[in-house]
Design a protein around this motif. Structure first.
Motif, PDB file in Angstrom:
ATOM      1  N   GLN A  65       0.830  -1.180   0.000  1.00 55.56           N
ATOM      2  CA  GLN A  65       0.000   0.000   0.000  1.00 55.56           C
ATOM      3  C   GLN A  65       0.881   1.251   0.000  1.00 55.56           C
ATOM      4  OE1 GLN A  65       0.558  -1.882   2.595  1.00 55.56           O
ATOM      5  NE2 GLN A  65       0.511  -0.754   4.524  1.00 55.56           N
ATOM      6  N   VAL A  66       0.245   2.374  -0.295  1.00 56.20           N
ATOM      7  CA  VAL A  66       0.986   3.620  -0.368  1.00 56.20           C
ATOM      8  C   VAL A  66       1.384   4.079   1.039  1.00 56.20           C
ATOM      9  CG1 VAL A  66       0.879   6.056  -1.005  1.00 56.20           C
ATOM     10  CG2 VAL A  66      -0.173   4.335  -2.484  1.00 56.20           C
ATOM     11  N   GLN A  67       2.647   4.458   1.157  1.00 50.76           N
ATOM     12  CA  GLN A  67       3.123   5.015   2.421  1.00 50.76           C
ATOM     13  C   GLN A  67       3.927   6.271   2.150  1.00 50.76           C
ATOM     14  OE1 GLN A  67       5.205   1.821   4.620  1.00 50.76           O
ATOM     15  NE2 GLN A  67       3.609   2.076   6.154  1.00 50.76           N
ATOM     16  N   LEU A  68       3.648   7.307   2.919  1.00 46.50           N
ATOM     17  CA  LEU A  68       4.427   8.540   2.915  1.00 46.50           C
ATOM     18  C   LEU A  68       4.919   8.738   4.341  1.00 46.50           C
ATOM     19  CD1 LEU A  68       2.024  10.850   0.840  1.00 46.50           C
ATOM     20  CD2 LEU A  68       3.988   9.552  -0.003  1.00 46.50           C
ATOM     21  N   VAL A  69       6.233   8.800   4.511  1.00 40.53           N
ATOM     22  CA  VAL A  69       6.809   8.883   5.847  1.00 40.53           C
ATOM     23  C   VAL A  69       7.677  10.126   5.953  1.00 40.53           C
ATOM     24  CG1 VAL A  69       8.224   7.734   7.582  1.00 40.53           C
ATOM     25  CG2 VAL A  69       6.786   6.370   6.047  1.00 40.53           C
ATOM     26  N   TYR A 129       2.843  17.904   7.113  1.00 43.61           N
ATOM     27  CA  TYR A 129       2.438  16.696   6.405  1.00 43.61           C
ATOM     28  C   TYR A 129       2.871  16.768   4.945  1.00 43.61           C
ATOM     29  CZ  TYR A 129      -0.881  16.238  10.296  1.00 43.61           C
ATOM     30  OH  TYR A 129      -1.455  16.141  11.539  1.00 43.61           O
ATOM     31  N   CYS A 130       3.285  15.639   4.403  1.00 43.44           N
ATOM     32  CA  CYS A 130       3.445  15.582   2.950  1.00 43.44           C
ATOM     33  C   CYS A 130       2.236  14.841   2.373  1.00 43.44           C
ATOM     34  CB  CYS A 130       4.749  14.907   2.539  1.00 43.44           C
ATOM     35  SG  CYS A 130       4.850  13.145   2.860  1.00 43.44           S
ATOM     36  N   ASN A 179      -4.581  12.637  -2.650  1.00 44.15           N
ATOM     37  CA  ASN A 179      -5.002  11.246  -2.518  1.00 44.15           C
ATOM     38  C   ASN A 179      -4.392  10.553  -1.298  1.00 44.15           C
ATOM     39  OD1 ASN A 179      -4.385  11.708  -5.806  1.00 44.15           O
ATOM     40  ND2 ASN A 179      -6.436  11.000  -5.281  1.00 44.15           N
ATOM     41  N   TYR A 180      -3.148  10.871  -0.992  1.00 43.58           N
ATOM     42  CA  TYR A 180      -2.432  10.164   0.062  1.00 43.58           C
ATOM     43  C   TYR A 180      -1.724  11.164   0.972  1.00 43.58           C
ATOM     44  CZ  TYR A 180      -3.096   6.361  -3.255  1.00 43.58           C
ATOM     45  OH  TYR A 180      -3.643   5.452  -4.125  1.00 43.58           O
ATOM     46  N   TRP A 181      -1.650  10.797   2.257  1.00 47.57           N
ATOM     47  CA  TRP A 181      -1.055  11.657   3.281  1.00 47.57           C
ATOM     48  C   TRP A 181      -0.101  10.870   4.169  1.00 47.57           C
ATOM     49  CZ3 TRP A 181      -2.046  16.892   3.748  1.00 47.57           C
ATOM     50  CH2 TRP A 181      -3.063  17.396   2.944  1.00 47.57           C
ATOM     51  N   GLY A 182       0.929  11.570   4.645  1.00 50.68           N
ATOM     52  CA  GLY A 182       1.796  11.001   5.652  1.00 50.68           C
ATOM     53  C   GLY A 182       1.214  11.212   7.040  1.00 50.68           C
ATOM     54  N   GLN A 183       1.944  10.730   8.047  1.00 48.42           N
ATOM     55  CA  GLN A 183       1.456  10.818   9.426  1.00 48.42           C
ATOM     56  C   GLN A 183       1.818  12.130  10.093  1.00 48.42           C
ATOM     57  OE1 GLN A 183       4.277   9.445   8.611  1.00 48.42           O
ATOM     58  NE2 GLN A 183       5.715  10.234  10.123  1.00 48.42           N
TER      59      GLN A 183
END
Length: 125
Positions: free
Chosen positions: A1-5, A95-96, A113-117
């Motif tokens: 799955q997509v992950q942004l860290v 956040y990225c 669409n997607y976000w980091g923590q």
């Protein structure tokens, strides 16, 4: 799955610098426009800077223009935010976010669409 860290946040004195990184996985990074957003306590999440898929176009919020620089390394699937001349009002969780490629640079949080923590940045006066 997509992950942004995200990484690189911390405590810094006013006038100092920090460099945030956002490592992406689970997506074809070069197919996405990317953005940095921030949210201070009691405030809405706001755009800081946005960059297109190739890095050739950028957008900055007026509050950070001339102090922050967004960049990306598609070979490393990584997004960066160099923050200089930091001010106490820059204190927030950063956040990225990723948005599937579009010609127009989008600044609305709802369009990503997607976000980091998130990573905390605290600037002391």
């Amino acid at each position: 799955q997509v992950q942004l860290v995200e990484s690189g946040g911390g405590l810094v004195q006013a006038g100092g610098s920090l460099r945030l990184s956002c490592a992406a996985s689970g997506l074809t990074f070069s197919n996405y426009n990317m953005g940095w957003f921030r949210q201070a306590p009691g405030k809405e999440r706001e755009v800081v800077a946005v960059i297109n898929w190739s890095g050739s176009y950028t957008y900055y919020a007026d509050s950070v223009k001339g102090r922050f620089a967004i960049s990306r390394d598609n070979a490393k699937d990584t997004l960066y935010l160099q923050m200089n001349s930091l001010k106490p009002e820059d204190t927030a969780v950063y956040y990225c976010a990723a948005r599937k490629y579009s010609v127009v640079l989008v600044t609305s949080t709802q369009m990503y669409n997607y976000w980091g923590q998130g990573t905390q940045v605290t600037v002391s006066s």
